[in-house]
Design an enzyme around this catalytic site. Structure first.
Site, PDB file in Angstrom:
ATOM      1  CB  THR A  76      14.851 -17.667 -17.799  1.00 60.97           C
ATOM      2  OG1 THR A  76      15.697 -18.051 -17.596  1.00 60.97           O
ATOM      3  CG2 THR A  76      14.011 -15.907 -17.702  1.00 60.97           C
TER       4      THR A  76
ATOM      5  NE  ARG B 219      12.996 -23.265 -35.825  1.00 54.81           N
ATOM      6  CZ  ARG B 219      13.787 -24.354 -35.663  1.00 54.81           C
ATOM      7  NH1 ARG B 219      15.464 -23.874 -35.683  1.00 54.81           N
ATOM      8  NH2 ARG B 219      13.625 -25.719 -35.336  1.00 54.81           N
ATOM      9  CB  ILE B 220       8.465 -21.588 -29.494  1.00 46.98           C
ATOM     10  CG1 ILE B 220       7.924 -20.497 -29.594  1.00 46.98           C
ATOM     11  CG2 ILE B 220       8.105 -21.755 -27.810  1.00 46.98           C
ATOM     12  CD1 ILE B 220       8.243 -19.265 -30.000  1.00 46.98           C
TER      13      ILE B 220
ATOM     14  CD  GLN C  81      11.157 -17.094 -20.495  1.00 50.76           C
ATOM     15  OE1 GLN C  81      11.076 -17.810 -21.873  1.00 50.76           O
ATOM     16  NE2 GLN C  81      11.641 -16.488 -20.664  1.00 50.76           N
TER      17      GLN C  81
ATOM     18  CE  LYS D 231      11.758 -11.467 -34.629  1.00 49.79           C
ATOM     19  NZ  LYS D 231      10.075 -11.300 -35.024  1.00 49.79           N
ATOM     20  N   GLY D 232      13.867 -14.769 -28.193  1.00 53.47           N
ATOM     21  CA  GLY D 232      13.546 -14.431 -26.384  1.00 53.47           C
ATOM     22  C   GLY D 232      12.023 -13.781 -26.141  1.00 53.47           C
TER      23      GLY D 232
ATOM     24  CG  PHE E 181      11.381 -10.975 -12.164  1.00 54.15           C
ATOM     25  CD1 PHE E 181      10.377 -11.339 -12.892  1.00 54.15           C
ATOM     26  CD2 PHE E 181      10.515 -10.790 -10.689  1.00 54.15           C
ATOM     27  CE1 PHE E 181      10.069 -13.065 -12.813  1.00 54.15           C
ATOM     28  CE2 PHE E 181      10.344 -12.321 -10.248  1.00 54.15           C
ATOM     29  CZ  PHE E 181       9.521 -12.909 -11.777  1.00 54.15           C
TER      30      PHE E 181
ATOM     31  CD  GLU F 295      12.127  -8.266 -20.831  1.00 54.89           C
ATOM     32  OE1 GLU F 295      13.580  -9.033 -20.864  1.00 54.89           O
ATOM     33  OE2 GLU F 295      11.809  -8.442 -20.264  1.00 54.89           O
TER      34      GLU F 295
ATOM     35  N   PRO G 291       8.061 -25.315 -25.918  1.00 54.99           N
ATOM     36  CG  PRO G 291       6.942 -26.287 -27.975  1.00 54.99           C
ATOM     37  CD  PRO G 291       7.972 -26.592 -26.852  1.00 54.99           C
TER      38      PRO G 291
END
Lengths: 748, 338, 185
Positions: free
Chosen positions: A471, A632-633, A642, A705-706, A244, A709, A636
């Site tokens: 992650t 886009r994922i 996450q 995009k990530g 983290f 966070e 899923p």
């Protein structure tokens, strides 16, 4: 490309290793000659060591050596050699460097022994005499000395230039709110304590297993500090037990373990205790002030957000905290400031979405206060001030589906049934509160390399130096690679966390999926090309005149798009190539042109239900809907996890987490997991994650995009807003504990 | 951990002889002692492992309608014992409000009573603490004292006793049987734990050469109107900021006898019998409860960080008595407070 | 399962060093994952350190070493406990099951391990062995029947990645299976 795996829920490829206990973490590698190090920590916050007596410790049978500043072997002289990839400006802390104490808990000795318990016992026998100097750990006491950091931290945007005249606009606004906000210092506390095992390979060569979010960051730190050639230092960290952000910078146990191993010419492991996990970076303390001015029609006229954050005496730690207030809404008059004040504590560190949940707790609480004062719905207020471009930099968004996130989140939550009046919803003894907040985080891509190797047995290996800290990176890279060559995931092996692999920045900032993912895809495409050429070159190849754009790689075959009965199997293509393996290494880089014209962010809309027993101050978070727009994922299943994890972190920020400093002693006192409260299972109820459809061709080639966070951002603010809606009490200091709920906070 | 010798006696008499050795400590479940040894707070020279002592793991009828609980009965075994659940549901519920399943599976009845404080300074050997090093000072006074005591404190120490179980036992007036060189003796729980005074290093009146062998519960009277209400910083796995064990013996619509014990507020489970007497013969309602709470908290003193506990304790007493009077004990899994 | 091609952490055969019988060591007979071990240990060695450092069963994790996180949870005589707070000598004669002992001898995963994978009930994996041992203990205890009771019963296992709701779902699945099997009988 035919996507079999990309976009589909897939179980983690490292799952079997993790559920059987077979996944090895840094402190679990071993060697026949392994010695164990135990750290002795400073009892004072500032001053110097006048005497350090190691006689009794050395006399314990099984003790190999006790290292202190007095016998520390020579390391790099210049402090900038200690500067790692993500270090803030300043002079990094150097363990055992000299007799100076700069923070409480600072390592002052390392006891190395044949086993762990001997080392721990001997450490209790090291006698340290100090000459203490007056310290100051209280940010409130030093805020008058706050300064604008002269050197900006690389990769962190300073507050944007003011636009318009926020002061005049505030004065002219018919409706205003202004208040101070604060969040307690938090420590990362990943479940795995920081650990390093150094395996002595002989001839001054070492293999290092370090708890680090970037193996190459540790490697370059070691080579710079100890003057070793890169070829003699390999860092291998395949699994990280959570970090983290605490694993972005090499922590002091790495230095100590390598120092001891080189000096003793044997393998050494140093694992920090849970208490020592409170002697490194933390989410900084900050005094925030937000002032908003609006017209009666709920349009924002003025935004001002000021922050004074603490840093150490030796580094200027900076994170983007106030910037969000300048970009999230349309407003012509905006001023944001970010100053630092020095305290006698260790340097703060990036902690999950550094700056964003902090700054947006203040901003999104203030927006809620404004909505209440205006008598408009909190979602309406946000929609009325929706920003179509990033006004803080005057750049376009690569994509921004925040509007859809508000809408879908509100729908799923049932927001329309909310009675806007605080204290209006009740069930039994409990007041019910519904609150919401927006979230944003930078969507970035960083230059990253990857290698793809297809071997004659039809197996594909992809490799990159980045880390999977839980992650899901192993899994998504496997999905991307399998799709690229039309393989089942079982035929793909992903290798990560090794400094000898293709270059990657540290894993963090939510950039890894976009960056490493793009690099893996590029490398796989290179392999595709070679393979395709070979397939086309076969005698009487069914693909003889085909173009690579006109074929698909699917089901271990290369087939014509127009006629799938015309294909060459991968095995045949490989055989035809006549090589042992086809290998390609590629580097994916973000587009400079895109970066000049666009900004890219993930967004979220968080909706929360709390139930508050007002008389006893107990708050329960019973329902959360987090609608996330993040391109886009890829997977899923792991993506949902996450986001949920981020939300749980946000629950901790809102209700539980607080490192309590004793300013008399200059020391955090609740330095353990019994008294530093992170959420437990009983604290977490229904969390629903919605991924809003968002098309983004600019952030990364993958459209990704990530997600690391965004889940935490907005959650704490939404919870605080829900507590207000339930009770009519506005609590502006986190965590919202029982004493604050029953206390004398301002009523509605 | 420091170096120590280890003994595993086979009988209570042998165990009593072993604990007579200087700086000896009794090891049972280990959940607190081993914890403190790793922190260098407990440094026994001799460890007496009593886990194999025969006869201390049973729960037996006393003959007077009560139960005798062997000192080595685990928290889990005690909480889920059908006789305890039926006749002393307050005790069962209270135990389940504490710690975690893992800890309760190891922790014992005797050990739980001997749990030491969770004061941050007591636990941190790098700081002064009068309980750990007599005469070194009490930085909790004027320092971080969110979890500290508001009742029965001294200038030497403001630590609390962390046990949940002991709070219920205080309400139920359990009697602790100890064995020493001179034989066995009984200590009523009210006299077992001490206030810090000038000797904060002594938590209890158990002699250095004595061991706990059992805890006796008197005949049950509070199986209907009872509750254990625990308030803490998260919904599970946290020590009490304030907890209240309340038990009412009802005579139709009025109270025949009330028992109220508080946890998290003092160096021992806190009971004020004079306050309980105020409810005698009274119809249970909030007005009466408030007078009781006022009386229980008479003289309460905050130290800044923990000052909220005075108000919180008052509110918790009211709610707990309401729960007990209504016969709706607090669930320890459903976190909604009744 | 994808092969991650990991460097071995078994640097040498741990058994070669045991039992030592050095002065001050105490004989200990303990059954670990079905295998009886005759060992010698120092009295201050915890069960957790015995498993990890002496027997190289690193599946059991050290997250806090003080009973504050549950990562070290193992089953002793069928009951879940924190192995970090248990001195090995005091467990003489006990049967210990660790995460390494849950799968079938042929490597087939225990249903709880499978359920954790299906429900993505972990991320970094560090708390996972403790969660799974704890979950197996919880099911055996038979006190948890609802999501609420699972949450309370699993609150002794911290997960900093925040996989709690998936953990509850995984265990809920297992309990539902148990119940339907009971009903079938």
């Amino acid at each position: 490309m035919h996507e079999t795996h990309f976009g589909s829920p897939r179980s983690r490829v490292d799952g079997p290793l993790k559920v059987t206990g077979a996944a090895p973490y840094a402190g679990e590698f071993t060697a026949p000659d392994l010695a164990h190090g135990y750290v002795v920590s400073s009892a004072i916050a500032k001053g110097r060591i006048t005497r350090i007596d190691t006689k009794d410790a050395l006399a314990v049978p099984g003790v190999v050596q006790v290292f202190t500043h007095e016998n520390r072997p020579r390391t790099a002289f210049r402090s900038n050699a200690y500067q790692d990839e993500v270090a803030p400006p300043g002079k990094p802390f150097r363990a055992l460097y000299d007799e100076t104490i700069v923070y409480s808990g600072q390592p002052v000795a390392l006891v190395v022994a044949e086993d762990f318990e001997i080392a721990r016992y001997a450490a209790s026998l090291v006698r340290v005499t100090y000459e203490a100097e007056a310290h100051e750990t209280d940010l409130e006491k030093v805020q008058a000395k706050a300064y604008v950091p002269p050197v900006k931290r690389q990769g962190i945007s300073p507050p944007p230039k003011p636009r318009g005249d926020s002061e005049a606009a505030f004065g002219a606004s018919p409706v205003t709110v202004e208040a101070g906000y604060r969040i307690a210092v938090e420590h990362h506390n990943p479940m795995e304590p920081h650990a390093t095992t150094v395996v002595w390979e002989g001839d001054e060569r070492i293999t290092v297993h370090d708890k680090i979010q970037g193996a190459q960051n540790s490697q370059s730190y070691i080579t710079a500090v100890f003057g070793l050639p890169q070829k003699d230092v390999r860092v291998v960290s395949p699994f990280i037990g959570g970090a983290f952000g605490s694993g972005l910078r090499p922590q002091y146990q790495l230095f100590l373990a390598v120092m001891a191993a080189l000096e003793l010419k044997r393998s050494v492991r140093v694992v920090l205790t849970r208490d020592q996990m409170f002697t490194m970076g933390y989410r900084p303390d900050g005094l925030q002030n937000v002032a908003l001015g609006a017209n009666q029609d709920a349009t924002l006229q003025s935004i001002r957000h000021d922050l004074i954050a603490n840093t150490s005496t030796f580094e200027d730690y900076q994170e983007a905290t106030v910037n969000w207030s300048a970009m999230l809404y349309h407003c012509d008059n905006v001023t944001t400031t970010h100053k630092l004040a020095k305290t006698d504590l260790y340097t703060p560190a990036d902690m999950r979405a550094p700056g964003a949940p902090t700054g947006l707790f203040a901003m999104e609480s203030a927006m809620d206060e404004l909505a209440h004062k205006l008598g408009v719905d909190p979602v309406t207020l946000r929609l009325r001030n929706y920003a179509d471009i990033d006004e803080s930099t005057n750049k376009y968004h690569t994509s921004k589906e925040l509007r859809a996130a508000y809408q879908l989140g509100a729908e799923r939550f049932g927001w329309s049934k909310r009675n806007p009046k605080p204290r209006s919803m009740k069930e039994g003894r409990e007041l019910i509160g519904w609150g919401m907040a927006s979230g944003a985080w930078e969507a970035q891509m960083a230059q990253t390399s990857a290698r793809a190797t297809l071997t004659a047995d039809g197996r594909l290996e992809v490799a990159c130096a980045t880390a999977d800290v839980g992650t899901g990176t192993y899994t998504i890279l496997t999905q991307i690679a399998a799709d690229a060559l039309g393989l089942p995931m079982e035929k793909v092996t992903t290798k990560l966390g090794d400094s000898s692999l293709p270059k990657s920045p540290v894993e963090g900032g939510s950039w890894t999926a976009a960056s490493a993912g793009s690099a893996v895809e590029l490398a796989c495409h290179k392999v595709r090309e070679t393979l395709f050429k070979s397939a086309r070159g076969l005698d009487h190849s069914p693909l003889a005149n085909a173009d690579i754009e006109r074929v698909t790689f699917h089901g271990e075959r290369i087939a014509l798009v127009s006629d799938s009965s015309r294909f060459v199997t991968l095995a045949d293509a490989l055989k035809a190539a006549g090589v042992e393996k086809i290998e390609a290494e590629e580097t994916a880089s973000p587009s400079k042109l895109t970066q000049m014209r666009y900004n890219s962010f993930t967004h979220s809309a968080v909706f929360v239900e709390v139930r508050v027993d007002e008389e006893l101050g107990q708050v329960r978070v019973t329902r959360i809907v987090d609608a996330v727009a993040a391109g886009r994922i890829i997977n899923p299943k792991t993506a949902r996890s996450q986001i949920m994890g981020g939300v749980v972190f946000g629950i901790g920020m809102a209700l539980h987490e607080e490192s309590m400093p004793d300013h008399n002693l200059g020391r955090f006192m609740n330095h353990n997991l019994a008294e530093y409260h992170v959420p437990v299972n009983a604290d977490v109820h229904d969390i629903e994650v919605i991924f809003v459809e968002e098309h983004d061709t600019l952030t990364s080639p993958l459209g990704v995009k990530g997600l690391g966070e965004i889940g935490i951002v907005g959650t704490a603010a939404a919870i605080a807003n829900a507590v207000f809606h339930a009770t009519g009490k506005r609590i502006r200091e986190l965590p919202i504990t029982i004493d604050k709920v029953i206390g004398t906070a301002e009523a509605a | 951990m420091n170096r120590f010798s280890y003994a595993r006696p086979g009988s209570v008499a042998e165990a009593v002889r072993e604990v007579a050795a200087p700086a000896s400590k009794v090891l049972a479940g280990g959940t607190n002692l081993v914890d403190l040894m790793k922190y260098n707070v407990e440094r026994p020279a001799h460890l007496v492992d009593v886990t194999r002592l025969p006869g201390l793991k049973a729960i037996e009828e006393t003959g007077e309608g009560g139960l005798r609980i062997g000192a080595l009965v685990t928290n889990t075994a005690l909480a889920y014992d059908p006789r305890v659940q039926e006749r002393y549901p307050l005790l069962s519920s209270t135990i389940l409000a504490g710690a975690t399943a893992q800890l309760r599976n190891a922790a014992t009845t005797g050990g739980n009573l001997l749990q030491r404080t969770r004061c941050y300074y007591f636990y941190d050997a790098a700081t002064p603490c009068n309980k750990r090093v007599p005469g070194s000072g009490c930085p909790a006074i004027g320092g971080v004292n969110r979890i500290h005591a508001i009742l029965g404190t001294s200038e030497q120490c403001i630590a609390t006793h962390p046990s949940d179980m002991a709070v219920a036992m205080a309400a139920l007036e359990a009697v602790i049987r100890v064995s020493g060189p001179g034989g066995e003796r009984d200590i009523p729980i009210a006299e077992f734990h001490r206030l810090p005074g000038d000797t904060p290093e002594r938590d209890t009146n158990l002699g250095a050469d004595e061991i706990i062998v059992s805890v006796e519960l008197p005949a049950p009277r509070f199986a209907t109107n009872y509750t254990y209400l625990k308030l803490r910083d998260r919904l599970s796995y946290a020590f009490a900021l304030v907890s209240v064990a309340a038990a009412l013996d009802m005579d139709g619509g009025t109270v025949r006898e009330a028992r109220i014990a508080l946890g998290g507020v003092a160096h021992k489970p806190w009971r004020v019998p004079e306050a309980e007497a105020l409810l005698k013969g009274v119809v249970p309602e909030r007005g009466a409860f408030s007078l009781v709470a006022d009386r229980i908290l008479e003289g309460a003193q905050g130290f800044g960080g923990n000052s909220f506990k005075i108000d919180l304790a008052h509110r918790a007493i009211l709610r707990a008595l309401s729960q007990a009077a209504a016969g709706t004990p607090q669930s320890q899994t459903d976190k909604r407070i009744q | 399962m994808a092969d991650l091609d990991l460097p071995s952490r078994q640097g040498f055969a741990p058994d070669a060093a045991l039992p030592t019988g050095l002065p001050g060591e105490i004989p200990l007979t303990i059954t670990i994952n079905g295998e009886r071990r005759d060992l010698h240990v120092r009295p201050w060695t915890t069960l957790l350190d015995l498993l990890r450092e002496d027997l190289h069963l690193y599946g059991t994790k050290k997250g806090c070493d003080h009973g504050q996180c549950g990562a070290c949870t193992v089953l002793v005589d069928g009951q879940r406990i924190n192995s970090c707070l248990s001195l090995a000598v005091s467990r003489d004669g006990c049967e210990v099951t660790t995460i390494e002992g849950l799968a079938a001898p042929d490597g087939a995963l225990h249903p709880m391990q499978q359920a954790f994978i299906e429900h993505d009930a972990f991320q970094c994996g560090y708390c996972t062995p403790g969660q799974i041992c704890s979950a197996v203990g919880l099911v055996k205890e038979g006190h948890a029947h609802s999501a609420e009771e699972i949450r309370e019963g699993m609150s002794g296992n911290l997960c900093r990645c925040g996989a709690y709701t998936n953990i509850v779902d995984a265990i809920g699945d297992m309990l539902a299976q148990e119940t339907s099997q009971e009903a079938a009988k």
